[in-house]
Design a protein around this motif. Structure first.
Motif, PDB file in Angstrom:
ATOM      1  N   VAL A   1       0.865  -1.179   0.000  1.00  0.00           N
ATOM      2  CA  VAL A   1       0.000   0.000   0.000  1.00  0.00           C
ATOM      3  C   VAL A   1       0.903   1.230   0.000  1.00  0.00           C
ATOM      4  O   VAL A   1       1.693   1.425   0.928  1.00  0.00           O
ATOM      5  CB  VAL A   1      -0.928   0.021   1.234  1.00  0.00           C
ATOM      6  CG1 VAL A   1      -1.844   1.240   1.164  1.00  0.00           C
ATOM      7  CG2 VAL A   1      -1.743  -1.261   1.331  1.00  0.00           C
ATOM      8  N   PHE A   2       0.779   2.064  -1.043  1.00  0.00           N
ATOM      9  CA  PHE A   2       1.634   3.234  -1.177  1.00  0.00           C
ATOM     10  C   PHE A   2       0.841   4.500  -0.827  1.00  0.00           C
ATOM     11  O   PHE A   2      -0.235   4.730  -1.393  1.00  0.00           O
ATOM     12  CB  PHE A   2       2.184   3.331  -2.597  1.00  0.00           C
ATOM     13  CG  PHE A   2       3.020   2.149  -2.985  1.00  0.00           C
ATOM     14  CD1 PHE A   2       4.246   1.913  -2.374  1.00  0.00           C
ATOM     15  CD2 PHE A   2       2.575   1.243  -3.940  1.00  0.00           C
ATOM     16  CE1 PHE A   2       5.020   0.816  -2.721  1.00  0.00           C
ATOM     17  CE2 PHE A   2       3.342   0.139  -4.286  1.00  0.00           C
ATOM     18  CZ  PHE A   2       4.567  -0.073  -3.673  1.00  0.00           C
TER      19      PHE A   2
ATOM     20  N   GLN B   1      -8.863   5.948  -7.553  1.00  0.00           N
ATOM     21  CA  GLN B   1      -9.998   5.170  -7.092  1.00  0.00           C
ATOM     22  C   GLN B   1      -9.795   3.681  -7.362  1.00  0.00           C
ATOM     23  O   GLN B   1     -10.268   2.825  -6.606  1.00  0.00           O
ATOM     24  CB  GLN B   1     -11.279   5.655  -7.781  1.00  0.00           C
ATOM     25  CG  GLN B   1     -12.550   5.027  -7.239  1.00  0.00           C
ATOM     26  CD  GLN B   1     -12.741   5.279  -5.753  1.00  0.00           C
ATOM     27  OE1 GLN B   1     -12.439   6.362  -5.261  1.00  0.00           O
ATOM     28  NE2 GLN B   1     -13.219   4.279  -5.032  1.00  0.00           N
ATOM     29  N   LEU B   2      -9.067   3.361  -8.422  1.00  0.00           N
ATOM     30  CA  LEU B   2      -8.848   1.946  -8.766  1.00  0.00           C
ATOM     31  C   LEU B   2      -8.061   1.209  -7.685  1.00  0.00           C
ATOM     32  O   LEU B   2      -8.191  -0.007  -7.527  1.00  0.00           O
ATOM     33  CB  LEU B   2      -8.104   1.844 -10.102  1.00  0.00           C
ATOM     34  CG  LEU B   2      -8.915   2.183 -11.349  1.00  0.00           C
ATOM     35  CD1 LEU B   2      -8.005   2.240 -12.566  1.00  0.00           C
ATOM     36  CD2 LEU B   2     -10.041   1.177 -11.566  1.00  0.00           C
ATOM     37  N   GLY B   3      -7.227   1.947  -6.926  1.00  0.00           N
ATOM     38  CA  GLY B   3      -6.417   1.301  -5.901  1.00  0.00           C
ATOM     39  C   GLY B   3      -6.839   1.640  -4.489  1.00  0.00           C
ATOM     40  O   GLY B   3      -6.090   1.364  -3.543  1.00  0.00           O
ATOM     41  N   THR B   4      -8.025   2.227  -4.330  1.00  0.00           N
ATOM     42  CA  THR B   4      -8.488   2.608  -2.996  1.00  0.00           C
ATOM     43  C   THR B   4      -9.311   1.489  -2.376  1.00  0.00           C
ATOM     44  O   THR B   4     -10.279   1.017  -2.982  1.00  0.00           O
ATOM     45  CB  THR B   4      -9.330   3.891  -3.066  1.00  0.00           C
ATOM     46  OG1 THR B   4      -8.516   4.943  -3.580  1.00  0.00           O
ATOM     47  CG2 THR B   4      -9.832   4.280  -1.685  1.00  0.00           C
ATOM     48  N   ASN B   5      -8.924   1.088  -1.189  1.00  0.00           N
ATOM     49  CA  ASN B   5      -9.640   0.032  -0.474  1.00  0.00           C
ATOM     50  C   ASN B   5     -10.824   0.653   0.267  1.00  0.00           C
ATOM     51  O   ASN B   5     -10.629   1.474   1.161  1.00  0.00           O
ATOM     52  CB  ASN B   5      -8.687  -0.648   0.517  1.00  0.00           C
ATOM     53  CG  ASN B   5      -9.325  -1.831   1.225  1.00  0.00           C
ATOM     54  OD1 ASN B   5     -10.506  -2.119   1.055  1.00  0.00           O
ATOM     55  ND2 ASN B   5      -8.526  -2.527   2.031  1.00  0.00           N
ATOM     56  N   PRO B   6     -12.060   0.269  -0.065  1.00  0.00           N
ATOM     57  CA  PRO B   6     -13.220   0.857   0.619  1.00  0.00           C
ATOM     58  C   PRO B   6     -13.195   0.648   2.126  1.00  0.00           C
ATOM     59  O   PRO B   6     -13.768   1.446   2.875  1.00  0.00           O
ATOM     60  CB  PRO B   6     -14.411   0.123  -0.017  1.00  0.00           C
ATOM     61  CG  PRO B   6     -13.901  -0.395  -1.316  1.00  0.00           C
ATOM     62  CD  PRO B   6     -12.451  -0.692  -1.102  1.00  0.00           C
ATOM     63  N   SER B   7     -12.509  -0.401   2.584  1.00  0.00           N
ATOM     64  CA  SER B   7     -12.443  -0.662   4.023  1.00  0.00           C
ATOM     65  C   SER B   7     -11.482   0.273   4.736  1.00  0.00           C
ATOM     66  O   SER B   7     -11.542   0.423   5.957  1.00  0.00           O
ATOM     67  CB  SER B   7     -12.005  -2.110   4.277  1.00  0.00           C
ATOM     68  OG  SER B   7     -12.965  -3.011   3.804  1.00  0.00           O
TER      69      SER B   7
ATOM     70  N   PRO C   1     -10.091   3.679   3.148  1.00  0.00           N
ATOM     71  CA  PRO C   1      -9.885   4.541   1.973  1.00  0.00           C
ATOM     72  C   PRO C   1      -8.756   5.544   2.101  1.00  0.00           C
ATOM     73  O   PRO C   1      -8.294   6.073   1.089  1.00  0.00           O
ATOM     74  CB  PRO C   1     -11.241   5.258   1.829  1.00  0.00           C
ATOM     75  CG  PRO C   1     -11.874   5.180   3.176  1.00  0.00           C
ATOM     76  CD  PRO C   1     -11.403   3.901   3.781  1.00  0.00           C
ATOM     77  N   ASP C   2      -8.300   5.813   3.310  1.00  0.00           N
ATOM     78  CA  ASP C   2      -7.238   6.806   3.479  1.00  0.00           C
ATOM     79  C   ASP C   2      -5.835   6.188   3.503  1.00  0.00           C
ATOM     80  O   ASP C   2      -4.846   6.916   3.616  1.00  0.00           O
ATOM     81  CB  ASP C   2      -7.455   7.583   4.776  1.00  0.00           C
ATOM     82  CG  ASP C   2      -8.770   8.352   4.771  1.00  0.00           C
ATOM     83  OD1 ASP C   2      -9.144   8.852   3.689  1.00  0.00           O
ATOM     84  OD2 ASP C   2      -9.420   8.427   5.831  1.00  0.00           O
ATOM     85  N   ALA C   3      -5.749   4.868   3.423  1.00  0.00           N
ATOM     86  CA  ALA C   3      -4.457   4.191   3.616  1.00  0.00           C
ATOM     87  C   ALA C   3      -3.479   4.457   2.483  1.00  0.00           C
ATOM     88  O   ALA C   3      -2.272   4.533   2.702  1.00  0.00           O
ATOM     89  CB  ALA C   3      -4.673   2.689   3.768  1.00  0.00           C
ATOM     90  N   GLY C   4      -4.001   4.579   1.264  1.00  0.00           N
ATOM     91  CA  GLY C   4      -3.125   4.770   0.124  1.00  0.00           C
ATOM     92  C   GLY C   4      -3.546   3.892  -1.039  1.00  0.00           C
ATOM     93  O   GLY C   4      -4.640   3.298  -1.039  1.00  0.00           O
TER      94      GLY C   4
END
Length: 714
Positions: free
Chosen positions: A323-324, A349-355, A357-360
């Motif tokens: 996760v970057f 948005q393609l790499g955003t985890n809905p669980s 979302p702020d992680a990277g």
């Protein structure tokens, strides 16, 4: 363009009659074909050993008279001609199981992986992920699956492990000598080393390209150690799995985006792409960019890519996912959004985890969104992965999350003992066992092997392992001048007559290498029993940043140095593919006790079982599918709230004390433990067909590849 990988001979002194040795040595096909592998030591056994079983290195150190003698020796020439005829026929042929079943597609699949373990002479791997990738590519060659591989070549490898006298792991960091690697620089039409430009860097980075041939499959390896690159850019491919997140991101840009650009420069347009874990996922982005450049919209390009993309996830741990941070991601991609036909939000948005979302930018989330065909690596892992990533598909029930399971397998010809076991199988199972290895009925004939012969094999392979460990310990004593107690800790006093447990894994807390050390008094009684003693061989590396894992190694090493344990514990340093092969063949029982359900699959126990070494394992990963009740021993299947260490340790000790050790030492007049041999036979019969890479690859083809390639069975 032509793939110019044939410069002047590296061995001009090779007699013309046996010049084919150089061509054979540059293709790792030889490493899993017994006749070819046997040919090299027949030239000079001592040179073969001194070369560390590397044919290219051996050819370099052989005296001219030895080569000339081989070129005149009728017996050797007969062997050589037979091997070269088989090699040339196999490599030249594009036919095999895949083409017979499905025909020949116009374009190949491309397989991307951050690591590959083909052979220890080409160190491109850190552990199980690379071993799986290496076995996978070999099986693609065997089955004539149209495949091309892409990876990185690391100038300093992963971790060259050295254990100090105080038990602390150190990295013997050095630049690897690539002189005798079985890989060659790809050259352009002018005979110069091919250079390919990778954007997203300032200035752009150039990569050189090496080609390794794995049977019929070419694998292209990208190298950033280029003079025209800035010093910090040359370092991109120095180390596998660097701790620096920015360097990891830079590696993955080179691997995914650079890898696709290299294929394009070589004139290879893959019909589908399969990525092994999330590290190479930017390959999908580069494919999409190409479609946008041709006129597609961003959304249309994404959908087209999805239809021909395959993603395999190997980790049940969130920490195992790259996760970057968004600012870091934007540093490299912000000036390129328009090239993808989208804006910042469209790409991020393609790499955003809905669980979270702020992680990277999450590479696994990105790969799952970009791939129509996604799989975990065991049935249990499939359940875990569906639960882990369900937020990506909020409108679906957990059971409908589109992640299937294809359980890992191992390449039998690589891992099954070639000197004694494979000939034994030809004698009793039949010469067609290799062709029909994924058919359970093929292996029923294992019961025909006399118990005495299989037991002789077990003792012989254990003696080979002990000799290897003893030689390594002697070298430490002679060259490093380590203390005597460290020599003993490295295994110098191991006894091939004693029941031997093997544990060889990456040393990290969740794999619990110290579970068997939970009750030291009880363990000591087991190890030093007067009539039924036990010894344990540990091996494995801790990631350089994993302090807890390094401390686990230190604890094992301290116990191995302790005289009260009777020299019955050994830690063998610098675990590699060569030692792994010795261990999975040479111990009596394979121990595996991760904290469930954190074992995605595991393959070392599969290799052991195929060699007649039963598993003693927690019911997790592949063992949930493999355990039959007759082919080994299992514990830890029940769910437990909180710390389960006491319960699992008690179960482990109980199995050893009450079942396994008595079974091993129960010998009638012929000195063969027939009941233990029965478990060995059951292990071979059940593990070899069900957990071979042949079964695995056929599942990938039938479930994914045929659809991704858009072909139907003729």
């Amino acid at each position: 363009m032509a793939d110019g990988t044939n410069p002047a001979s590296q061995f001009p002194n090779l007699p013309e009659r046996i010049r084919g040795l150089e061509r054979l040595s540059y293709n790792l096909w030889w490493s899993w074909h017994r006749n070819a592998r046997d040919m090299f030591p027949s030239i000079d056994l001592q040179a073969w050993r001194e070369s560390d079983h590397n044919p290219l290195r051996m050819l370099a150190i052989l005296p001219q008279e030895t080569l000339d003698e081989a070129a005149r020796d009728p017996e050797f020439l007969e062997h050589f001609d037979a091997v070269m005829a088989e090699f040339d026929a196999n490599i030249a042929s594009q036919t095999g199981w895949f083409t017979v079943e499905y025909g020949s597609p116009r374009s190949p699949l491309a397989y991307f992986s951050a690591e590959y373990a083909f052979h220890h002479s080409l160190p491109l791997y850190a552990g199980g992920l690379g071993v799986l990738a290496g076995d996978y590519i070999k099986e693609c060659s065997d089955l004539a699956i149209p495949m091309v591989g892409v990876g990185l070549i690391y100038s300093r490898g992963y971790l060259s492990q050295k254990i100090r006298d105080d038990g602390w792991q150190e990295d013997d960091e050095k630049t690897l000598d690539r002189t005798y690697d079985p890989a060659r620089l790809v050259r352009d039409g002018n005979g110069e080393p091919l250079k390919v430009l990778v954007p997203f860097f300032d200035p752009p980075v150039h990569v050189l390209v090496w080609r390794a041939d794995i049977g019929r499959v070419p694998v292209y390896l990208l190298d950033t150690e280029v003079e025209s690159n800035q010093p910090w850019d040359r370092a991109i491919a120095h180390r596998l799995y660097t701790n620096d997140p920015e360097q990891r991101l830079r590696q993955e840009i080179v691997l995914g985006i650079g890898g696709m650009r290299v294929l394009r420069r070589l004139g290879i347009q893959p019909a589908a792409v399969h990525i092994n874990e999330g590290h190479p996922a930017f390959a999908f982005l580069e494919r999409a960019r190409g479609l946008v450049e041709e006129g597609s919209s961003f959304q249309d390009a994404i959908e087209k890519i999805r239809q021909t993309s395959v993603f395999t996830t190997h980790t049940p741990l969130s920490a195992g996912t790259d996760v970057f941070p968004f600012p870091l991601f934007e540093k490299y991609f912000s000036s390129h959004y328009d090239k993808f036909g989208t804006d910042r939000n469209g790409l991020l948005q393609l790499g955003t985890n809905p669980s979270n979302p702020d992680a990277g930018f999450n590479m696994t989330v990105f790969a799952l969104r970009m791939s129509k065909y996604c799989n975990a690596v065991s049935k249990k892992h499939g359940e875990v992965a569906k639960e882990m990533w369900k937020a990506i598909w909020p409108d679906k029930k957990v059971e409908d999350v589109p992640i299937t399971a294809i359980t890992n397998g191992v390449h039998l010809l690589t891992w099954m003992d070639p000197i004694w076991l494979q000939p034994m199988l030809e004698k009793y199972v039949g010469p067609g066992w290799i062709r029909d290895q994924d058919e359970p009925k093929t292996w029923e004939a294992v019961d025909k092997i006399p118990d005495s012969e299989l037991w002789w094999l077990r003792m012989r392979l254990k003696a080979v392992l002990m000799d290897e460990i003893n030689e390594r310990a002697r070298e430490e004593w002679q060259k490093k001048r380590v203390r005597a107690e460290s020599v003993i800790a490295f295994g110098a006093l191991l006894d091939p007559e004693i029941f031997t447990i093997g544990f060889a894994r990456r040393f990290t807390s969740y794999k619990r290498p110290d579970l068997i050390l939970h009750d030291l008094d009880r363990l000591k009684r087991l190890l030093t029993h007067a009539l039924r003693p036990v010894q344990i061989i540990f091996a494995g590396k801790a990631h350089p940043s994993d302090v807890a894992g390094t401390q686990l190694i230190q604890r094992v090493f301290h116990l191995a140095q302790d005289p009260s344990f009777g020299a019955r514990i050994a830690f063998v340093e610098n675990y590699d593919q060569h030692l792994a092969a010795r261990m999975v063949r040479g111990v009596d029982v394979w121990l595996n006790n991760p904290l469930p359900p954190l074992e995605a699959s595991g393959t070392s126990g599969m290799k052991a079982g195929a060699n007649g070494v039963p598993s003693l394992s927690v019911l997790d990963g592949w063992w949930l599918e493999g355990y039959s009740g007759a082919n080994g021993w299992a514990f830890g299947g029940e769910p437990i709230e909180g710390d389960r260490t006491n319960t699992d340790a008690e179960a482990l000790y109980g199995l050893l004390e009450d079942k396994i050790i008595p079974l091993y030492y129960h010998r009638p007049d012929d000195e063969v433990p027939h009941d233990f041999v029965r478990v060995m036979k059951s292990a071979i019969k059940s593990v070899a067909p069900q957990f071979s890479s042949r079964r695995m690859l056929k599942e990938y083809v039938k479930q994914f590849y045929v659809k991704a390639l858009g072909i139907e069975k003729p």
